[in-house]
Design an enzyme around this catalytic site. Structure first.
Site, mmCIF file in Angstrom:
data_model
loop_
_atom_site.group_PDB
_atom_site.id
_atom_site.type_symbol
_atom_site.label_atom_id
_atom_site.label_comp_id
_atom_site.label_asym_id
_atom_site.label_seq_id
_atom_site.Cartn_x
_atom_site.Cartn_y
_atom_site.Cartn_z
ATOM 1 C CG ASP A 223 -1.849 1.174 1.282
ATOM 2 O OD1 ASP A 223 -2.290 1.623 0.211
ATOM 3 O OD2 ASP A 223 -2.147 1.648 2.392
ATOM 4 C CD GLU B 92 -5.080 1.058 -2.740
ATOM 5 O OE1 GLU B 92 -5.898 0.267 -2.234
ATOM 6 O OE2 GLU B 92 -4.718 2.125 -2.215
ATOM 7 C CG ASP C 293 -0.685 2.875 6.604
ATOM 8 O OD1 ASP C 293 -1.241 3.490 5.685
ATOM 9 O OD2 ASP C 293 -0.322 3.408 7.667
#
Length: 166
Positions: free
Chosen positions: A9, A69, A141
């Site tokens: 992420d 992502e 996160d």
């Protein structure tokens, strides 16, 4: 054969990461955490710290595949650009080692893990805890990174089944 997947992420302040192992449709938690360079560092040094942290993770966990992502565009173009630079580091580090990298939109990750494309962070964290009960996730996160890895595991499984059916 077990496949180890590193989910990332991207973020400049906190880059979440999560490693899972998958055999068929069975998922297992391996490790997770955050890389958090000092906010007072200049941008270039923060990016270097993120890269060094990912290099350590790649050495420690030896993933077969990675997933990152995609960046969403928000109201502040400067923030979006900086996030894109962190994302570039997240794509670069595994690619330098020949580790294939999948890319997923946030809505696709949420839909895969929660069942709803606009789920909030608490819902994602709750579903990650259900799917990976040993994870003990302590931050959004980490949960997001594990969700990205889970999404990749499901997508690669679907692609494999599609190939078999063809």
């Amino acid at each position: 054969m077990a496949i180890r997947i590193l989910g990332i992420d991207p973020g400049l302040r906190h880059m979440g990461w999560g490693v899972i192992s998958t055999v068929g449709t069975r998922l297992s938690y391996v490790a997770s955490g955050r890389i958090s360079p000092r906010a007072s560092l200049p941008l270039a040094e923060r990016l270097a710290a993120l890269h060094a942290g990912l290099e350590e993770l790649l050495d420690a966990h030896g993933p077969h595949e990675a997933a990152v992502e995609e960046t969403f565009v928000n109201k502040d173009p400067v923030s979006t650009l900086k996030l894109g630079q962190a994302r570039g580091i997240a794509l670069l580090a595994p690619a330098q080692r020949g580790v294939p990298v999948g890319e997923y939109a946030a809505n696709q990750v949420k839909k895969t893990v929660v069942g709803v494309g606009h789920a909030d962070k608490k819902q994602v964290q709750a579903m990650v805890s259900v799917l990976l009960p040993k994870a003990g996730v302590s931050s959004a996160d980490e949960a997001d990174a594990l969700a990205i890895a889970i999404c990749h595991a499901h997508q690669r499984g679907a692609a494999r089944l599609k190939a078999i059916a063809s």
